[in-house]
Design an enzyme around this catalytic site. Structure first.
Site, PDB file in Angstrom:
ATOM      1  N   GLY A 163      43.568  30.021   1.348  1.00 24.46           N
ATOM      2  CA  GLY A 163      43.422  28.924   2.296  1.00 24.46           C
ATOM      3  C   GLY A 163      42.352  29.240   3.328  1.00 24.46           C
ATOM      4  O   GLY A 163      41.380  29.944   3.059  1.00 24.46           O
ATOM      5  N   SER A 164      42.566  28.764   4.537  1.00 21.32           N
ATOM      6  CA  SER A 164      41.515  28.831   5.565  1.00 21.32           C
ATOM      7  C   SER A 164      41.240  30.227   6.100  1.00 21.32           C
ATOM      8  O   SER A 164      40.243  30.426   6.799  1.00 21.32           O
ATOM      9  CB  SER A 164      41.873  27.901   6.724  1.00 21.32           C
ATOM     10  OG  SER A 164      41.830  26.555   6.288  1.00 21.32           O
ATOM     11  N   VAL A 165      42.087  31.212   5.811  1.00 19.83           N
ATOM     12  CA  VAL A 165      41.763  32.566   6.271  1.00 19.83           C
ATOM     13  C   VAL A 165      40.539  33.104   5.528  1.00 19.83           C
ATOM     14  O   VAL A 165      39.959  34.124   5.915  1.00 19.83           O
ATOM     15  CB  VAL A 165      42.957  33.544   6.105  1.00 19.83           C
ATOM     16  CG1 VAL A 165      44.144  33.087   6.937  1.00 19.83           C
ATOM     17  CG2 VAL A 165      43.351  33.710   4.659  1.00 19.83           C
ATOM     18  N   PHE A 166      40.115  32.386   4.473  1.00 19.51           N
ATOM     19  CA  PHE A 166      38.916  32.766   3.723  1.00 19.51           C
ATOM     20  C   PHE A 166      37.641  32.275   4.403  1.00 19.51           C
ATOM     21  O   PHE A 166      36.542  32.744   4.091  1.00 19.51           O
ATOM     22  CB  PHE A 166      38.998  32.173   2.306  1.00 19.51           C
ATOM     23  CG  PHE A 166      37.859  32.541   1.399  1.00 19.51           C
ATOM     24  CD1 PHE A 166      37.865  33.724   0.684  1.00 19.51           C
ATOM     25  CD2 PHE A 166      36.759  31.693   1.251  1.00 19.51           C
ATOM     26  CE1 PHE A 166      36.817  34.072  -0.149  1.00 19.51           C
ATOM     27  CE2 PHE A 166      35.705  32.013   0.408  1.00 19.51           C
ATOM     28  CZ  PHE A 166      35.735  33.215  -0.295  1.00 19.51           C
ATOM     29  N   LYS A 167      37.751  31.348   5.338  1.00 22.03           N
ATOM     30  CA  LYS A 167      36.565  30.667   5.882  1.00 22.03           C
ATOM     31  C   LYS A 167      35.578  31.612   6.559  1.00 22.03           C
ATOM     32  O   LYS A 167      34.379  31.305   6.638  1.00 22.03           O
ATOM     33  CB  LYS A 167      36.999  29.562   6.845  1.00 22.03           C
ATOM     34  CG  LYS A 167      37.598  28.353   6.132  1.00 22.03           C
ATOM     35  CD  LYS A 167      38.128  27.316   7.101  1.00 22.03           C
ATOM     36  CE  LYS A 167      38.684  26.104   6.348  1.00 22.03           C
ATOM     37  NZ  LYS A 167      39.329  25.119   7.241  1.00 22.03           N
TER      38      LYS A 167
END
Length: 709
Positions: free
Chosen positions: A414-418
């Site tokens: 999810g967004s922790v990859f951004k």
């Protein structure tokens, strides 16, 4: 008259002569036998007689203990009663009577039924059953092929063996059954006789039948005076805090036939406990210790009556872990409490939020300070011996309590990859910290894709996009980058690769890429990489699959501005003499060629996550330590709630620890994993120490007891 007398006299002399020679022959025969017994084979018979009177009884060495980084004992041993059996030259009928009595007293089945045990036909077209001796399953009064049921696992058809050797458990098949065929075999065997049949069984060696037996049961056995049954006092594994850190320690179990065959030259015997999972398995050679022995005189029942000599056992090595047991306790409790809160929330419950994991790393060394996986299990159950029902409940539990979620399960980040997408975009001059994008809530460039926030975030730059987790901004960055650059930077940070931690069962995960699709899918049209899939990959969705430990390492790399340390959980190993036989040293696992300015921009965005307007500000609005963080909501099934992620490092200016919190089907990571991370940070920075001391009335109180040297 005279002649008759002479004849009688001669006849009598002849008889005496014959009798004399017969007596002489008997004397010589007995003398030679006596000579054979006393001189030729005297030492052999003396040894046999001595063996009937004197036994060598092994004394099991205590397994090595586990301590946390501060010296607190987490796993040790406690004395327990073990019921063993040793040969006393009893008949088979007498032995059967003994086993029948023990079956009732020990509450062990005399006959064990095996249902659909899986076997593979070998190259010789045969199968060898694991358990013997076979018994009469169908009660027809004899043991034959009718007592074994064989099913072809692929076809479901019943198979009859061409030939059987029941005493050896060998089943032979004809050409219609090919090597490699998977079979499901059902049969029954004698529980007690199987234990003493060939698992290293020596004539006078006690074979364990059941461990951790209570005193009342021991008293009943002693009262019966069963021939060959011996009560031994042996150390049994004791996991002091039950299920806490169970996935790190693993568990021990009775040595199997194959394990015993492989370890027979290393001091193991039937019934020994060996590591089956976790560090108990990995560190078996260190934990085993060296068994001692007693030379004892026994009575006719095989009961020891006098110790003639003894060699004391040498305990196994002491394992010092990197774990902080207080931090571990807080991490597990906070995660369990949060799962329960999510499941029972009155406004918006998440009933399936039942699994999760936490990893806490020292970013400067790579030491694992805490690693939690929920649900867990109590390894003490395995130490005392699981019942068949207990094992079935554990192994068939859909929540998989035996699996360490932190290293053995992979999920979309999810967004922790951004931050990966942000770093790739900055480093490749695709954008800069000043460029802004207007987010109306929908991205139209390739195909309509909505932001998580209705109406969008308005004007956003890189820092605001990270702080508020703006999908539209990162869709655009992904479109500009392309999947190949996203893949490159993800792998630069160690994602999709095994970290090398000492625990078994670690998974590598997957970085979304063209190569992945080409290898995974069979149809040509499915192998094609589509632009829309790049957009998904840019925000941590699609084919990405990582473990919580990998995510924690990646966050450590950001905290350290370009490198991360290899995670490890074994700090040192000390032998029984106090010598350090192993000492871990911090090791750089990877570096990324990224500018300091890029890291500063990304870290500012992560600082914004816990600042006003950030996705985790509500949880950390009054937190006294400056931190950086990122929330993540990972879609994985349109019909089910998304997974929640929360990552952080602290302090912001001089990072010491990184935390990754993951919860299945929990919704937004900020409101789910955030409170767990906060509890851990409060414990790490001792923010609650004074309050706890006042509440308990003692500033020296320690929940774990005194520290050990």
């Amino acid at each position: 008259m005279v002649s008759t007398k002479n004849k009688n006299l001669k006849r009598m002399e002849k008889r005496i002569y014959i009798m004399t020679w017969m007596l002489l022959f008997i004397f010589l025969f007995l003398s030679s036998g006596l000579f054979l017994l006393q001189v030729v084979k005297g030492s052999d018979y003396e040894k046999m007689a001595e063996e009937n009177r004197i036994r060598i009884i092994p004394v099991t060495a205590p397994r090595g203990i586990f301590k946390d980084r501060n010296g607190r004992i987490l796993v040790n041993n406690k004395p327990s009663f073990t019921v063993s059996y040793t040969n006393v030259k009893s008949t088979e009928k007498e032995r059967d009577e003994v086993f029948k009595e023990l079956s009732e007293i020990l509450n062990m089945p005399l006959i064990t039924h095996v249902v659909n045990e899986q076997y593979t036909v070998n190259d010789k077209n045969e199968v060898v059953l694991d358990k013997l001796p076979l018994v009469d399953s169908n009660s027809d009064g004899k043991v034959d092929e009718k007592d074994i049921k064989i099913i072809d696992q692929d076809t479901g058809s019943y198979i009859s063996p061409a030939k059987m050797e029941l005493d050896k458990g060998k089943l032979y098949f004809d050409g219609s059954v090919k090597p490699g065929t998977s079979l499901l075999i059902s049969y029954s065997y004698n529980t007690f006789k199987n234990k003493i049949r060939d698992l290293g069984y020596k004539k006078y060696m006690p074979i364990r039948l059941k461990t951790n037996v209570d005193f009342e049961t021991v008293a009943r056995i002693e009262e019966k005076r069963l021939p060959g049954v011996v009560i031994e006092v042996e150390p049994i594994r004791n996991y002091i805090y039950g299920s806490e850190a169970a996935h790190i320690f693993g568990y021990v179990g009775e040595i199997s036939k194959n394990e015993l065959e492989a370890l027979k030259d290393k001091g193991y015997r039937a019934g020994d406990l060996v590591g089956k999972m976790g560090l108990e398995k990995v560190l078996e050679p260190y934990l085993k210790g060296t068994n001692g022995g007693k030379q004892v005189e026994v009575n006719a029942f095989g009961k020891p009556i006098k110790v003639l000599g003894e060699i004391p056992p040498v305990p196994g090595d002491t394992i010092i872990l990197t774990i902080d047991s207080e931090l571990q306790r807080v991490a597990e409790k906070a995660l369990q409490d949060q799962l329960l809160k999510l499941q029972t929330d009155k406004i918006k419950p998440f009933p399936n939020a039942k699994r999760g994991a936490v990893v806490v790393l020292n970013v400067k060394t790579g030491e694992v300070l805490a690693m939690a996986s929920v649900p867990s299990f109590d390894p003490n159950m395995f130490a005392r011996g699981l019942t068949a029902k207990e094992w079935e409940d554990l192994s068939n539990n859909p929540l998989k309590p035996l699996v360490n979620i932190a290293i053995s399960e992979t999920y979309p980040p999810g967004s922790v990859f951004k931050m990966i997408t942000a770093i790739a975009a900055l480093e490749n001059n695709i954008t800069n910290e000043k460029e802004t994008i207007y987010d109306r809530g929908v991205y139209w460039t390739i195909l309509p894709k909505k932001d998580w926030k209705p109406g969008g975030h308005g004007v956003v730059n890189m820092i605001k996009a990270i702080a508020e987790s703006c999908n539209i901004y990162f869709f655009e960055m992904g479109r500009r980058l392309g999947i190949d650059l996203i893949e490159k930077y993800a792998k630069m940070f160690g994602l999709g690769q095994i970290t090398g931690i000492e625990l078994p069962g670690e998974k590598a995960g997957v970085v979304a890429s063209r190569e992945y699709k080409e290898k995974t899918f069979k149809k040509a049209e499915d192998k094609i990489w589509y632009p829309a899939e790049t957009l998904d990959a840019a925000i941590g969705q699609g084919y990405h699959q990582f473990t919580p430990l990998q995510i924690a390492c990646y966050i450590s790399a950001i905290a350290n501005e370009g490198y991360w340390m290899k995670p490890y959980i074994i700090k040192s190993i000390v032998d029984a003499n106090g010598r350090t036989v192993f000492d871990s040293k911090p090791e750089i696992a990877g570096k990324v060629n990224v500018s300091k300015k890029t890291f500063e921009i990304v870290k500012q965005g992560m600082r914004g996550v816990v600042s006003p307007g950030g996705t985790a500000y509500g949880v950390f609005s009054n937190f006294p330590i400056p931190i950086a963080a990122k929330t993540g909501t990972a879609q994985w099934d349109l019909k089910k709630a998304p997974h929640g992620w929360f990552v952080t490092f602290a302090p912001y200016d001089n990072p010491e620890i990184a935390i990754a919190v993951f919860i299945e089907q929990a919704g937004s990571g900020g409101s789910t994993g955030g409170p767990v991370a906060r509890a851990i940070l409060e414990e790490y920075f001792h923010l609650n120490s004074n309050a706890d001391a006042v509440e308990n009335g003692d500033s020296n109180v320690n929940q774990r007891g005194p520290l050990q040297p």
